[in-house]
Design an enzyme around this catalytic site. Structure first.
Site, PDB file in Angstrom:
ATOM      1  N   LYS A 187     -38.615 -17.941  65.605  1.00 50.50           N
ATOM      2  CA  LYS A 187     -37.878 -17.333  64.495  1.00 50.50           C
ATOM      3  C   LYS A 187     -37.435 -18.349  63.445  1.00 50.50           C
ATOM      4  O   LYS A 187     -37.503 -18.085  62.247  1.00 50.50           O
ATOM      5  CB  LYS A 187     -36.670 -16.548  65.021  1.00 50.50           C
ATOM      6  CG  LYS A 187     -37.034 -15.295  65.807  1.00 50.50           C
ATOM      7  CD  LYS A 187     -35.792 -14.520  66.210  1.00 50.50           C
ATOM      8  CE  LYS A 187     -36.139 -13.275  66.997  1.00 50.50           C
ATOM      9  NZ  LYS A 187     -34.943 -12.469  67.331  1.00 50.50           N
ATOM     10  N   ASP A 208     -32.095  -8.336  62.898  1.00 52.67           N
ATOM     11  CA  ASP A 208     -31.312  -8.302  64.135  1.00 52.67           C
ATOM     12  C   ASP A 208     -29.862  -7.889  63.886  1.00 52.67           C
ATOM     13  O   ASP A 208     -29.279  -7.131  64.672  1.00 52.67           O
ATOM     14  CB  ASP A 208     -31.350  -9.655  64.834  1.00 52.67           C
ATOM     15  CG  ASP A 208     -32.688  -9.937  65.501  1.00 52.67           C
ATOM     16  OD1 ASP A 208     -33.379  -8.972  65.881  1.00 52.67           O
ATOM     17  OD2 ASP A 208     -33.049 -11.124  65.631  1.00 52.67           O
TER      18      ASP A 208
END
Length: 286
Positions: free
Chosen positions: A68, A104
């Site tokens: 990420k 997220d």
């Protein structure tokens, strides 16, 4: 004839990802011609893969652990959320430019909206200062939390995040976690603590005992871990009579924004979808 959009999820390893099942469900439900497939990439090949997305015909995709932060560096343009968090989990092309976003924080907040409406209060306790906690801290700030107590085994990592996220973050020592349980109106576990079976053990090399009996009676306890669905951490909170929210909803909601970028429809997170994903995990609704 327009080309059929295709998307991916990549990480290492990737076989455990539930994302293909989620997106395949929506592709079928909305009768969209498209594909979403897992692509396992080793670390040395990850930059090449990202640079070749357009050539491979991808509309974009998801990035999971451990890439990420690397995806954040490789995207040509990142949205405000990804820039603040410093990590990208969603990639898409816009006017030929590879954009990076982080969904997220959105997924975390939507999951609580679904199962603990009114969860926005003043004081939260966040356990863990890894990559997942960044999205949680961002979401809590966005929803108006004035005090966020951050506890991590290695204090230096928590101190770093406190400097990054600002005055709302108060760092406390790992061993003193129970001194803060009673302050919190929301308790969030972002660590592998949820998967441990020894959370009762008091040992220097293990997780501290969580004294949920000291918590406010109306506190909400949530765990980002969703395998198992009812983690030992959540079980302990539930035994004390506290409200708990499992982590699978965060995964489902974070997926909606990427699907919209690649396939043009923002899908709904439904009970039917949740049930299908849980069945695929060998879990039952709590």
């Amino acid at each position: 004839m327009s080309k059929i959009p295709k998307a991916f999820v990549t990480g290492y390893p990737i076989h455990q990802s539930r994302s293909p099942q989620i997106h395949s469900y929506w592709l079928d439900f909305y009768r969209i011609s498209g594909s979403y497939d897992p692509v396992e990439i080793t670390g040395e090949h990850f930059p090449f893969f990202i640079h070749s997305l357009k050539e491979r015909g991808f509309s974009g995709g998801n990035v999971t652990l451990p890439y990420k932060e690397q995806a954040y560096a490789l995207a040509e343009k990142c949205d405000e959320v990804a820039s603040h968090i410093g990590a990208v989990n969603t990639l898409w092309f816009e006017n030929g430019i590879l954009h990076g976003g982080n969904t997220d924080a959105y997924g975390f907040a939507c999951n609580l909206d679904d199962f603990a409406p009114g969860w926005e209060k003043d004081t939260a306790l966040v356990i863990g200062a890894g990559g997942a906690s960044r999205a949680v801290l961002f979401a809590l700030k966005e929803r108006g939390y004035q005090k966020i107590i951050l506890i991590n085994r290695t204090r230096g990592r928590a101190d770093y995040l406190a400097q990054h996220f600002g005055r709302q973050i108060v760092v406390a020592n790992w061993q003193s976690i129970n001194n803060y349980i009673g302050e919190a109106e929301l308790i969030v576990n972002t660590t592998s603590l949820g998967m441990k079976n020894h959370i009762h053990d008091q040992d220097e090399n293990q997780q501290p005992v969580i004294n949920f009996a000291a918590a406010k009676p109306d506190v909400v306890v949530t765990d980002l871990v969703y395998t198992p669905l009812m983690t030992p951490f959540l079980k302990q909170a539930q035994k004390t009579g506290l409200k708990t929210v499992d982590g699978i909803g965060m995964l489902l909601h974070q997926a909606t924004l990427g699907f919209e970028h690649w396939f043009g429809i923002k899908p709904q997170v439904t009970k039917a979808l949740r049930s299908q994903i849980l069945t695929g995990m060998g879990e039952k609704e709590i």
